[in-house]
Design an enzyme around this catalytic site. Sequence first.
Site, short mmCIF file in Angstrom:
data_model
loop_
_atom_site.label_atom_id
_atom_site.label_comp_id
_atom_site.label_asym_id
_atom_site.label_seq_id
_atom_site.Cartn_x
_atom_site.Cartn_y
_atom_site.Cartn_z
N GLY A 271 -3.91 -3.45 -5.89
CA GLY A 271 -4.72 -2.11 -6.50
C GLY A 271 -4.94 -2.99 -8.25
N PRO B 75 10.13 7.95 -0.88
CA PRO B 75 11.06 7.12 -2.26
C PRO B 75 10.71 5.81 -1.34
CG PRO B 75 12.38 9.10 -2.00
CD PRO B 75 11.56 9.21 -1.15
N ARG B 76 10.27 4.79 -2.11
CA ARG B 76 10.48 3.81 -1.60
C ARG B 76 12.07 2.61 -1.42
NH1 ARG B 76 5.26 2.16 -4.96
NH2 ARG B 76 4.09 2.82 -4.06
N ASP C 217 2.35 -2.35 -1.72
CA ASP C 217 2.71 -1.27 -2.99
C ASP C 217 2.98 -2.78 -3.33
OD1 ASP C 217 2.37 1.04 -1.35
OD2 ASP C 217 4.47 1.27 -1.57
N THR D 53 0.58 7.78 -1.65
CA THR D 53 0.51 8.18 -0.20
C THR D 53 1.20 9.47 0.29
OG1 THR D 53 -0.64 5.76 0.22
CG2 THR D 53 -0.75 8.02 2.06
N SER E 215 2.32 -10.01 -14.31
CA SER E 215 1.96 -8.55 -14.94
C SER E 215 3.35 -7.64 -15.22
CB SER E 215 1.73 -7.54 -13.79
OG SER E 215 1.33 -6.24 -13.55
N HIS F 265 -3.68 2.22 -3.45
CA HIS F 265 -3.85 1.97 -4.58
C HIS F 265 -3.98 1.77 -5.89
CE1 HIS F 265 -5.40 -1.93 -1.50
NE2 HIS F 265 -4.11 -1.31 -1.29
N GLY G 19 3.85 -4.18 -16.55
CA GLY G 19 3.51 -3.46 -16.86
C GLY G 19 1.91 -3.03 -16.23
P1 GDP Z 1 -0.58 -1.60 -4.05
O1 GDP Z 1 -0.16 -0.25 -3.14
O2 GDP Z 1 -0.41 -3.06 -3.68
O3 GDP Z 1 -1.98 -1.79 -5.00
O4 GDP Z 1 0.25 -1.19 -5.15
P2 GDP Z 1 1.05 0.56 -5.69
O5 GDP Z 1 -0.45 1.39 -5.82
O6 GDP Z 1 1.49 1.38 -4.19
O7 GDP Z 1 2.24 0.66 -5.81
C1 GDP Z 1 1.94 -0.13 -7.31
C2 GDP Z 1 2.51 0.17 -8.47
O8 GDP Z 1 3.11 -0.12 -9.61
C3 GDP Z 1 1.71 1.77 -9.07
O9 GDP Z 1 1.55 2.38 -9.62
C4 GDP Z 1 1.14 0.64 -9.99
O10 GDP Z 1 0.43 1.22 -11.43
C5 GDP Z 1 2.73 0.19 -10.94
N1 GDP Z 1 2.66 -0.91 -11.59
C6 GDP Z 1 1.46 -2.48 -11.03
N2 GDP Z 1 1.80 -3.84 -11.58
C7 GDP Z 1 3.22 -2.97 -12.92
C8 GDP Z 1 3.81 -3.64 -13.15
O11 GDP Z 1 3.26 -4.61 -13.57
N3 GDP Z 1 4.60 -2.86 -13.81
C9 GDP Z 1 4.89 -1.99 -14.10
N4 GDP Z 1 5.83 -0.95 -14.42
N5 GDP Z 1 3.72 -1.33 -12.46
C10 GDP Z 1 3.13 -1.62 -12.41
P1 IMO Z 2 -0.40 -0.43 0.79
O1 IMO Z 2 -1.64 -1.01 0.96
C1 IMO Z 2 3.67 0.47 2.32
C2 IMO Z 2 3.97 1.08 6.65
C3 IMO Z 2 4.02 2.61 6.98
C4 IMO Z 2 5.12 2.81 7.95
C5 IMO Z 2 3.86 1.83 8.50
C6 IMO Z 2 3.35 2.20 9.78
O2 IMO Z 2 -0.61 0.76 -0.51
O3 IMO Z 2 0.06 -1.54 0.34
P2 IMO Z 2 1.37 2.94 9.71
O4 IMO Z 2 1.09 4.47 8.35
O5 IMO Z 2 0.03 2.66 8.86
O6 IMO Z 2 0.75 3.59 10.31
O7 IMO Z 2 2.36 3.08 8.93
O8 IMO Z 2 3.64 0.91 7.69
N1 IMO Z 2 2.49 1.36 5.53
C7 IMO Z 2 3.18 1.07 3.96
N2 IMO Z 2 3.70 0.82 3.31
N3 IMO Z 2 2.25 0.84 2.24
C8 IMO Z 2 1.01 0.31 2.48
O9 IMO Z 2 0.16 0.78 2.07
C9 IMO Z 2 1.50 0.76 3.98
N4 IMO Z 2 0.65 0.71 4.89
C10 IMO Z 2 1.14 1.40 6.21
O10 IMO Z 2 4.78 3.11 5.33
O11 IMO Z 2 6.57 1.92 7.70
MG MG Z 3 0.56 1.56 -2.69
#
Ligand code: GDP
Ligand code: IMO
Ligand code: MG
Length: 446
Positions: A20, A324-325, A16, A320, A435, A44, A437
Amino acid sequence: MKQDRSTAVIGLHWGDEGKGKIVDLLTADHDLVVRYNGGANAGHTVKIGTDRYALHLLPSGVLSPGTLSVIGNGVVVDPEQVLAEIDTLATQGVNALEQLRISDRAHVVMPWHQPLDAAYEWALSHAGDQATQQALGTTGRGIGPAYADRATRSTAVRMGDLLDPDHLQALVSRIAPLKKRVFESICNGHTLDRIDVKSAFDVDRIVTRYAACGQRLTSCITDTTYLLHDQVAADRRILFEGANACLLDVDHGTFPYVTSSNCSALGITAGTGLPAAAIGNVIGVVKAYCTRVGSGPFPTEETGAVGNTIRERGHEYGTTTGRPRRCGWLDLVATRYAAMLTGATGLAITLLDVLEALDEINVCVGYRLDDRGDLTDRFIPDAHRLARIQPVYETLPGFGGPVSTARSADSLPQGARDYLDFIEQFVGVPIRIVSVGPERTETLRV
Ligand code: GDP
Ligand code: IMO
Ligand code: MG
């Protein structure tokens, strides 16, 4: 092979980090986007103007017309989830099917994998006393059981198998009863919430559902290994989209609190069939602070006010699962380890804007080993040992001005520039993207 024409985007924390968004941004400079690991455990998010897209299995490149999207053999694919994403995107005006290719060798997440994932989690969280409980806090998407079947082999189904209903029938008839016995033996009479046991093991229903998926995806399922080699030979530019992140890597992460695939650049070769020489630049995505979902050690976690401020400002709730993270300070020891592991040639620092409200910012620059009190600046990729260290912090001043409105590195407040310099110096890899935002436009190229 022209190395520098490909780029990998890989998270350097526990997921996270904003991969994406960075993939979407870099897609414009590439001809195809390739997923090589993980499955629908990934979430993502891409924000384009007022539109928000949440992708779990489809490469983020699907949002850019004309870009080929490839799901490589290293991904575990839930075909119904793929189709659900395709259908959702269609309502948003995106035709994903036409530009999608899925490896016929990618393993299928079958209907029994989610129940088994839930069953193991339930059983482990109810085994023994609290100190010995080992539930991982998985996403519940069946990822571990699907990868386990790849290793078992005789109990696996691959995407190519969905194209031949008779063959699929034979496979499912053989595997489903076995899986049912394993499931029942783990649950030992206990009923799990939200698990539809009947449809998880019903051979005829599964064959009908999954053969229908195969039919809808016929034009997409192909030998992506040859396809990718042909693309490289034609000098096309590839963007590899990492799912999950380095510290969740099954071999090099905080084992056993990891996912089941190689999430770092190490997974690209096995997960696509391309040689290591095909990997050019590696952009390591680093959040300006750290987050983690699920269980496992997190040395810099802040469970009080700071953690709450970060969570609310950063909207840190899972894409997903909605969980809460867990939030905390930037761990530079972990970040530098992950950058080393994945061979990062550049960094993308994301969510910098979230920290603009803080007067002081801590960064972790070392670990104190609590048994002897010794210091180390090396990461400890073992959950049991990592859980026992204390983070050593350096405290930096707040940014002293707004970050989210900056549109060039020069217009960042001095405090923010100092923070970025500190990261760059410590990790030893140049920052290429900042980044500030979620939207495409809220990005600074450095
Ligand atoms: P990923 O799994 O690595 O693609 O990340 P996620 O999409 O799960 O979580 C990142 C969150 O942060 C998403 O809701 C994005 O829209 C948001 N995001 C990405 N870059 C920024 C940033 O620079 N600032 C803020 N405030 N939000 C961001
Ligand atoms: P993105 O691509 C955050 C974490 C789960 C759990 C551990 C094992 O969005 O960054 P699983 O279901 O893979 O067997 O879970 O890995 N986990 C992630 N946490 N972002 C992810 O993907 C994750 N993919 C798996 O929360 O702790
Ligand atoms: Mg993610």
